[in-house]
Motif scaffolding. Structure first.
Motif, mmCIF file in Angstrom:
data_model
loop_
_atom_site.group_PDB
_atom_site.id
_atom_site.type_symbol
_atom_site.label_atom_id
_atom_site.label_comp_id
_atom_site.label_asym_id
_atom_site.label_seq_id
_atom_site.Cartn_x
_atom_site.Cartn_y
_atom_site.Cartn_z
ATOM 1 N N UNK A 115 3.557 7.058 -3.306
ATOM 2 C CA UNK A 115 5.452 7.638 -2.604
ATOM 3 C C UNK A 115 5.821 8.436 -2.244
ATOM 4 N N UNK A 135 2.604 5.205 9.780
ATOM 5 C CA UNK A 135 1.173 4.818 9.611
ATOM 6 C C UNK A 135 0.859 3.909 10.793
ATOM 7 N N UNK A 178 -5.817 7.870 5.631
ATOM 8 C CA UNK A 178 -5.378 7.258 6.262
ATOM 9 C C UNK A 178 -5.399 7.327 8.304
ATOM 10 N N UNK A 199 2.773 9.965 5.879
ATOM 11 C CA UNK A 199 2.839 9.583 4.033
ATOM 12 C C UNK A 199 1.550 10.129 3.276
ATOM 13 N N UNK A 200 2.241 9.818 2.318
ATOM 14 C CA UNK A 200 1.719 10.208 1.149
ATOM 15 C C UNK A 200 0.933 8.785 0.038
ATOM 16 N N UNK A 201 0.692 7.987 -0.158
ATOM 17 C CA UNK A 201 0.186 7.584 -1.483
ATOM 18 C C UNK A 201 0.309 7.020 -2.149
ATOM 19 N N UNK A 240 5.355 6.925 -8.161
ATOM 20 C CA UNK A 240 5.405 5.340 -8.403
ATOM 21 C C UNK A 240 4.329 5.700 -9.249
ATOM 22 N N UNK A 295 1.093 -1.256 0.185
ATOM 23 C CA UNK A 295 -0.124 -0.327 0.204
ATOM 24 C C UNK A 295 0.784 1.428 -0.237
ATOM 25 N N UNK A 296 2.591 1.422 0.297
ATOM 26 C CA UNK A 296 3.495 1.878 -0.291
ATOM 27 C C UNK A 296 3.088 3.249 1.218
ATOM 28 N N UNK A 297 2.331 3.128 1.788
ATOM 29 C CA UNK A 297 2.016 3.577 3.437
ATOM 30 C C UNK A 297 3.454 3.605 3.793
ATOM 31 N N UNK A 298 3.819 5.010 4.107
ATOM 32 C CA UNK A 298 5.199 5.013 5.400
ATOM 33 C C UNK A 298 4.528 4.081 6.506
ATOM 34 N N UNK A 320 6.819 10.353 10.417
ATOM 35 C CA UNK A 320 6.080 8.881 9.522
ATOM 36 C C UNK A 320 4.695 9.830 8.874
#
Lengths: 674, 674
Positions: B400, A247, A314, B396-398, B414, A241-244, B394
């Motif tokens: 990348x 999260x 999120x 983040x975006x989704x 991405x 899900x490419x979350x950091x 922490x």
């Protein structure tokens, strides 16, 4: 016997306060009323909702243990709704002062039976993985599978069932599952195969509570392991899900994290668990971390309502001071998690600020999550709904209806985490009211009823939070000096107290009764406690009178969203204006055209028939003129005349917890001010 | 020959203006400079990025046409990045005034060859579905598969390639695919099997352009079908994302929709297509709809920068006036889509407001999306980054990196929709500069270079937008009276114009030269046009001088996020303050502690070495005091003293388009004002 409820630090713990008081909330005060609806409507409806949503059918299919049974649908954590409802029902069964469905014990036994039937020989129990992925090894889908999260809610339900009813069937199931988890997870070198965490915390606090209930130290050790296994980035490797990592709070160890971040419910459940571990182990470093993180959350990431989690995206905490009103996510579950964490902090430290925030969050940020009728819910709880929202096309939420930022209450959600969470909190509410220590009894929350513990038994007569007078009558007292400690809420600007009619008698360590500045901390352990130490006798009467004048509140200027605004508060309640209550607003004008006249006074008025009985606050506002020719572009030269305002209208504000009970419409908490 | 570019309404269309002017942007003016970087850095780097991201390997695998070839990864719409890069490269190949990689023609031919190889006998071409789902029937995954979206970008690339180079290879591929789509989709009763839409519009405008390029009427009919097939809820049945239909603009027919809503790029691509259809068919109802929706977007859903799409969640439009600054999503692609739509509206109607917004969006909301060096991009473009953001954990975006709301530029995403979108817009920019009609030539945008069409050929000498003087010298003129129309930008408060040194000579229909109020509409077709009608001769000189004093701007009071704030603008440029430019701010204070002194003056200064050359604006601000004892709770009583402000500091503001080119730090467009 203390009120059956969550959070029971052991006698070996470092908790400053003990949870072994008992409280009964009676009458038609605000909390008693909300609890009565919870017991008579919300909890009894739960099994119907779980049936409709397929949760029970999932468990029946799992219990048949035939290959080829299909998962009926829902999320991987679908069982957790059942577990949270069971926890709510269990607390309710332990409360014989509140009327509930007489069939409730049978419904509980029936569902416990389903769970027993579904559990496999190894102790594993999760209908999603058992039905949808029968051949997949357990605990391999840790990022999004929620296996330990769901297990954690099962364990919490079992602890509740055992504590509240004394019955052991559900606890046996939970222990068997916990032992499987204990055999599976552990640090490198422990001989246990999996050294990773679940993507959604919950198991930490559940295992700490299981330790408290069973005395098995290894559950506490495992809870501590899971807390400290965060921050190693182990969730990064298989997330698609490419979350950091933030999260999941897997970006930094809890002990080192600078601020709350990421998915707010994940963050707060984790910190509740970390607080449980610090409480039981006396770990000073971990305690310092949770104190620091709580302070960061309260000072920079919390809405006036106590709601937390600014972002829809999120479901996450925003940046410090980033607290947008419209689209404030403020998930109901996050407010509940905040209450749960704050109570753990209150017991650990004995500091009143934790119960200050708890009260604010409970009465504003949580109660709004369920309708007055007890059968419709909100997922997100914004502080502003614009004029015209009801006509708005298309803007949608992602959990089905009820989370689009507009206060459309619904009977259940596709992702139904919030409704049974409200149920379990309200059912266990008496346990958040009081505590004891070696010296006596502490009252954290005020509501009509009785409280006993620490050598004292009191009757509490009050119409709080509608009125500020709290009259305590001693019904029983043990011999010798005992200290009765009363929390002076942080919002209280003036108050008086007397014992048997004598002002100040035996009163020690209280905060100044003079008005104070913005949230100023008076410091010291007794900062917010009014201590009354004496030899008590039955019939003694203490009266605490908190001045309840409605007031105007402003925000730290770094809270951009509240810039140039004021909010109305009275006592612990945050108020809002709803469009339907403003008949003086002319046609074509709405709440977004109003400017609050802060120089005009506020007035409070009791309205017994409005919203199940509320005290409204009236204020004066002015209607901002609109250019008849605003043009195609909404930006223009700075204009000295733009501050001009028009005719005065009376605004009627209602408590925020009661908003969105009369249809969808515009609403504001923060109102631009002259 | 007109500049090769998108949007070529046919002679049979109802467009008020024709796109058959040619423009060349030369020199080191702002647009010339950005285009030179696009041609020499961004476009040449494209194939490397597409190679690294696996896009080209996907096509090679598809071209091998062997069973068992795997999709190399990425999104279902992964090919669209290739198509958009091809479109950019094609426009660039048609522009011999700007230096680019000499190998570019070969790279284009190589990739066109890959596409030809990958296309199947039926005309289908999509590496994701061909490799990952070879056995799935085509066009069955319409909600999230993006098959027609990806096809649309292929068609647009082919139209560009044919228009700009005259070569037919890519157009042949596109026609073959379009014919397959035309045979597959159509209304009930048409005999075509599929009566549904794609979840992401794009095919509509692509088919309209294919009609324009080939003259095949059925492509226009199919475009019209797809436009009108929205709003029937056909995307509702197989979505498992629980989005509302508004996300896809499938909640209401375009002709009936009240406001822009849902995913902003989807919405704007659809409306660009609807405008193309209305332009070609003369459909008055559809034209009224797009005019209405554009006006709604401009007046209630657009940021000062021209950016659109307030929400990270769903990348969607917010509610009217809901325009949060921090976390403004303002996707680069949405700004590009707004430019593309506004240009279509400008040609259709002849109204200058569309080019007013186009200019604002291009110079502020789009240019910010690519770094000054041309090799790093932003996905989202907020108007506020808080103090301390760079230290934030922490959040983040989704997509990348590069979409976390903090201005962290990255080399590629991405989900790489934005970078090649910037490339294709900048490469085709000359076609947005001018138009013609029966009377003569219209100049929509001002930049150094040449413009020809409508019987006039002009040389344009200007340092716009840094200076307001635009000197036009006639190089050629056809016989008889011709009208030269110059757009007077909506931001221009004062201006002068003369012809061969004579003020007002032959000038007709212009707006008043006196300052105007907030975006007031002067009405009428000539509202924003300065018309100069005469018999022209080579050597004639027209000088338009737009006053460029920096100015302070405020928002409609219903834009809550800008309440009590001012923004700095100069000419068409929106300014921002970046923390690194404020040496007078003391230690421990940041941008969020500043209050703008709107009574103090603004000053502009040219800085040739800063940010590739910008005019900075300086202003005076005051540093708000902070209580040394702010306490644990950031809300307190309304306090008359809270407006007090401290010592004065000089603030230096830079153009918004150039922000985030010197590292990550705090930034504000809207600044609280005294």
């Amino acid at each position: 016997m203390p009120s059956a409820g969550p959070v029971r630090p052991t006698d070996r713990s470092s908790a400053a306060l003990r949870p072994d008081a008992s409280a009964v909330l009676t009458g038609d005060g605000l909390l008693g009323q909300r609890r009565a609806v919870n017991a008579s409507v919300s909890i009894p409806q739960g099994p119907e909702r779980l049936e409709e949503a397929g949760n029970l059918e999932n468990l029946r299919a799992a219990a048949r243990k035939e290959s080829g049974e299909a998962f009926r649908g829902g999320y991987p954590f679908q069982d957790s709704d059942v577990h949270k409802w069971l926890e709510a029902a269990a607390w309710q069964l332990g409360d014989d002062s509140t009327a509930t469905d007489p069939g409730l014990p049978d419904r509980v036994q029936e569902i416990v039976g389903l769970l027993r039937g579904a559990q496999d020989d190894a102790g594993y129990l999760n209908s999603y993985f058992m039905l949808a992925k029968p051949d997949q090894p357990r605990f391999t889908e840790l990022v999004w599978g929620h296996e330990l999260y769901t297990a954690g809610h099962l364990i919490q339900a079992a602890v509740a069932h055992h504590r509240a009813t004394g019955r052991g069937e559900l606890l046996d199931i939970a222990v068997k599952f916990a032992d499987l988890i204990d055999a599976s997870f552990g640090p490198e070198g422990s001989g246990k195969p999996i050294d990773r965490i679940d993507g959604h915390p919950e198991i930490e606090t559940a295992l700490a509570e299981l330790y408290r209930e069973t005395g098995e130290r290894r559950y506490l050790d495992l809870a501590g392991y899971f807390v400290d296994a965060h921050g190693r980035g182990t969730l990064g490797s298989d997330t698609n899900h490419h979350m950091r990592l933030g999260y999941f709070q897997d970006h930094a160890p809890v002990r080192e994290a600078k601020a709350v971040t990421g998915h707010s419910v994940r963050q707060l459940y984790l910190l509740a668990g970390a607080t449980d571990v610090a409480t039981e182990t006396g770990d000073a470093e971990l305690r310092a971390a949770v104190e620091r993180l709580w302070a960061e959350m309260a000072a920079r990431q919390t809405y006036l309502t106590g709601g937390v989690g600014a972002h829809h995206s999120d479901e996450a905490f925003g940046h410090p001071y980033e607290l947008p009103n419209e689209r404030a996510y403020c998930e109901t579950c996050a407010a509940i998690a905040s209450v749960q964490w704050s109570w753990r902090m209150a017991l650990l430290t004995g500091d009143t600020r934790y119960s200050d925030l708890l009260e604010r969050t409970l009465l504003n940020g949580v109660l709004c999550g369920v309708s007055l009728g007890g059968d419709r819910y909100l997922y997100d709880n914004p502080l502003h709904v614009r004029d015209g929202f009801a006509d708005q096309e298309g803007a949608g939420g992602s959990h089905g209806e009820g989370d689009d930022g507009g206060g459309r209450r619904v009977g259940w959600f596709r992702c139904a985490c919030c409704p049974p969470n409200v149920m379990r909190l309200l059912a266990s509410l008496p346990s958040y009211v009081a505590s004891t220590d070696a010296d006596g009894l502490q009252l954290h929350q005020y509501a009509e009823g009785t409280v006993a513990g620490g050598g004292l038994a009191l009757e509490v007569a009050t119409r709080y939070p509608w009125e500020g007078r709290i009259a305590l009558t001693v019904r029983e007292a043990s011999a010798g000096e005992r200290t009765l400690s009363l929390r002076i809420p942080h919002w209280a600007r003036e108050w008086t107290a007397d014992v048997n009619g004598q002002a100040g008698a035996g009163i020690d360590g209280a905060r100044s009764a003079s008005p104070e500045g913005r949230g100023r901390e008076t410091g010291g352990r007794d900062g917010g406690w009014l201590r009354i130490t004496r030899e008590w006798a039955a019939g003694d009467e203490v009266v605490l009178d908190l001045a309840m004048a409605p007031r105007l509140t402003e925000a730290d200027p770094r809270v951009d969203a509240a810039r140039g605004c004021a909010a109305i508060e009275r006592g612990p309640l945050v108020y809002c204006v709803e469009a339907g209550d403003q008949p003086e607003l002319g046609d074509g004008y709405g709440l977004d055209d109003l400017v609050l006249d802060v120089a005009a006074g506020l007035a409070a008025e009791w309205r017994p028939k409005l919203l199940d009985g509320v005290c409204v606050v009236t204020a004066t506002a002015r209607v901002r003129g609109r250019s008849g020719n605003a043009g195609w572009w909404p930006y223009g030269d700075v204009d000295a005349a733009s501050g001009e305002v028009g005719e005065a209208v009376t605004l009627t504000a209602v408590p925020y917890y009661a908003w969105a009970n009369r249809g969808v419409g515009a609403m504001r908490v923060w109102i631009p001010r002259v």
